[in-house]
Design an enzyme around this catalytic site. Structure first.
Site, PDB file in Angstrom:
ATOM      1  N   SER A 438      48.013 -49.624 -26.894  1.00 14.49           N
ATOM      2  CA  SER A 438      49.457 -49.420 -26.924  1.00 14.49           C
ATOM      3  C   SER A 438      49.814 -48.733 -25.623  1.00 14.49           C
ATOM      4  CB  SER A 438      49.850 -48.540 -28.106  1.00 14.49           C
ATOM      5  OG  SER A 438      51.181 -48.132 -27.952  1.00 14.49           O
ATOM      6  N   ARG A 439      50.615 -49.408 -24.804  1.00 14.31           N
ATOM      7  CA  ARG A 439      50.862 -48.855 -23.463  1.00 14.31           C
ATOM      8  C   ARG A 439      51.856 -47.714 -23.470  1.00 14.31           C
ATOM      9  NH1 ARG A 439      51.073 -54.635 -21.812  1.00 14.31           N
ATOM     10  NH2 ARG A 439      48.888 -55.123 -22.055  1.00 14.31           N
TER      11      ARG A 439
END
Ligand code: ATP
Ligand code: MG
Length: 583
Positions: A438-439
């Site tokens: 998850s950036r």
């Protein structure tokens, strides 16, 4: 309460009598109490133009003349006198939606039509056919216009007349849609009568700009431990769910919707190309969990025409945007975009567009980027609403390097990768911890979950490495064996049944305890029972600590120690109890 809006354009404000006339007309035509909004249009120096949703009524001299001419042209023979004809036309005159530029169908078939004579039609414009069916312009060439048809093509044949509507495709939006299952044109398909809503939004809409956005920093909890602890999703984020068929993709999305109960978040689920029975099942499941109250399902099923599949995600997005612009938090699920891309490929090939990689047309990237870019967290000046997107993509044999998966991976802010081998081994949800990301990262977690589960990813990575190394080793040293057991315990902890989202406090307790080795010694198959006893016990004994963690969203060092101490004693009790049972 007024249920929708109608816009009246003219250069002079209508007087009371005229306004009443329009109001009566609206009630008669739409059986709804619509709010009439006057817009000053200096160019319209005689008459009025009325716009209601996709319909336009022209009350200007030009409009009247056009209608008269149509009647006269249809009926006139050379011998007849023009005056009686005009009289006739006047008496039979009825206001109807605007007939502007007209064209002729040259060819129709496979859900598309080619039309000549519509020189000013624009991309995405709705066209009206003689039999009241609708189409949307998708191709513009010098000689003709290519359009996709939303209804059956039975009433259309070569030579049929087509009118421009002057409007781009739009769908009804509003609160009345909540709890309903509708098709991509906004028509209800759940047999519960018409939707009483008259807000309209175009299905294609420009994404919010940079200035209008704010950073993603508020968590949108899925209730799934493996996701919330390692790949947190923030409000306004786009997180891809990717995996082979039957790996639990839809379940993750529906569990997330169920977990939004009581969290003031509206959900839109867009089903693209699925079996109607699966959609019905999902709707029933959501209803059972009380989640339909805040959810809209937009369904274009496998039996629908490709054009409907093509517009479904945009239509769902328009319905979601309506709430976002009101400052609300919205979650939208696109299930799934691989089928969407395939529908678009079919349409494009029928429209004679040149095929590119995997026979997809050249603009297939833009197809999804313009959709997913509409997800945003708006700035406080813009109301502060958010639109979080969970697109789903199906892979073939785990191949994430195919065209559509790579495209969408590059557009989204991270992906949750589901793996068949994990799924079949019973590790469900089958999240591959190594390939998922998850950036947005820790910004989208509460401080409490972040502190509690801080080292989980690292511990699991170490475990995976050890596991590979020791696959064939027979005698392990004590230290390695302990680490392996610890890792196995963590993996077992991440297993979670469907429709059982964890509350925030449960996640904090479980993560804190497990990472402090409270699962050591507990048999793998007894871990779920152990965790249940641990969380229930802690919540009963330390209600004040739980309240504090939930209200502040933070975990103080003292509270953390309390949890760890408690977990330690539960572990001791558990082991002695089980030992005495076996003896
Ligand atoms: P498709 O490719 O057909 O769309 P999918 O990837 O969306 O499938 P699901 O329909 O979500 O997969 O799930 C497949 C099956 O696995 C369902 O029968 C579901 O009940 C089951 N399943 C999914 N998640 C879990 C879970 N966490 N625990 C137990 N069973 C699960
Ligand atoms: Mg599915």
């Amino acid at each position: 309460m007024k249920t929708g809006k109608a816009y009246l354009y003219s250069s002079l404000r209508p007087d009371e009598r005229q306004e009443k006339g329009f109001a009566d007309f609206l009630i008669k035509r739409y059986q709804q109490d619509l709010e009439l909004i006057w817009v000053n249009e200096p160019e319209l120096d005689h008459g009025f133009r009325l716009e209601v949703g996709n319909d336009i009524y022209d009350w200007s001299p030009e409009g009247l003349f056009r209608q008269f001419r149509k009647t006269v042209e249809r009926r006139s023979t050379e011998k007849e006198d023009i005056i009686p004809l005009l009289k006739d036309a006047l008496s039979s005159w009825e206001l109807s939606a605007l007939p502007e530029e007209t064209g002729t169908v040259r060819m129709v078939g496979d859900g598309i039509a080619r039309i000549s004579g519509l020189e000013n039609a624009s991309y995405g414009e709705i066209l009206l056919f003689e039999d009241d069916s609708r189409g949307m312009v998708l191709n513009l060439t010098d000689e003709e216009v290519g359009c996709v048809l939303f209804d059956t093509e039975e009433g259309i044949s070569a030579g049929s007349v087509v009118r421009r509507s002057g409007r781009n495709a739009g769908v009804p939006v509003g609160e009345a849609l909540l709890g309903r299952v509708v098709n991509p044109l906004g028509k209800p398909i759940d047999g519960k009568g018409p939707v009483q809503s008259f807000g309209y939004r175009p299905i294609e809409y420009a994404a919010p700009g940079i200035i209008d956005r704010c950073p993603v920093d508020t968590p949108l909890e899925t209730g799934i431990l493996s996701i919330d602890s390692m790949f947190p999703i923030g409000r306004g984020q786009r997180e891809l769910i990717i995996g082979d068929r039957q790996t639990g993709k839809t379940t993750i999305a529906s569990d997330t919707i169920i977990n939004q109960k009581g969290k003031d978040c509206i959900c839109v689920y867009v089903a693209i190309g699925q079996k109607a029975s699966s959609v019905a099942q999902l709707a029933e499941n959501l209803r059972k969990h009380g989640a339909m109250e805040y959810t809209i399902i937009v369904a274009a099923t496998a039996s629908d025409a490709d054009p409907l599949l093509y517009i479904a995600p945009y239509a769902g997005c328009a319905m979601a945007e309506y709430f976002m612009l009101q400052g609300k938090d919205v979650l939208i699920v696109y299930d799934d975009l691989s089928k969407h891309a395939v529908a678009y490929r079919t349409i494009s090939l029928l429209l004679d567009r040149p095929p590119g990689r995997e026979a997809y047309p050249g603009d297939v990237f833009y197809l999804h980027s313009r959709l997913l870019e509409r997800s945003a967290r708006l700035s406080p000046e813009k109301g502060g609403g958010s639109l979080t997107a969970l697109p789903i993509v199906e892979t073939q044999a785990g191949d994430v390097s195919a065209y559509i998966p790579t495209n969408i991976i590059s557009i989204t802010d991270g992906q949750i990768f589901l793996e068949s081998s994990l799924f079949f081994a019973g590790q469900r949800p089958a999240v591959n911890v190594g390939l998922s990301v998850s950036r947005v990262g820790g910004d989208a977690q509460t401080k409490a979950v972040k502190k509690a589960g801080g080292t989980l990813r690292l511990d699991l990575a170490q475990y995976r490495e050890l596991e590979v190394f020791n696959q064939f080793a027979s005698d392990l040293d004590e230290e390695t064996r302990k680490q392996l057991v610890y890792g196995q315990g963590l993996m077992r902890m991440l297993r979670q049944n469907l429709n059982r989202p964890y509350a925030h406090i449960d996640k904090v307790i479980i993560l804190c305890s497990a990472l402090s080795h409270a699962l050591d010694g507990v048999l793998l198959e007894q871990i779920p029972e152990f965790l249940l006893q641990l969380t229930d016990g802690f919540k009963q004994t330390y209600a004040d600590v739980c309240r504090r963690i939930d209200s502040t969203g933070d975990l103080t060092e003292k509270d953390r120690e309390t949890i760890i101490r408690y977990a330690g004693t539960v572990n001791e009790q558990w082991l002695t109890q089980k030992q005495s049972q076996t003896e």
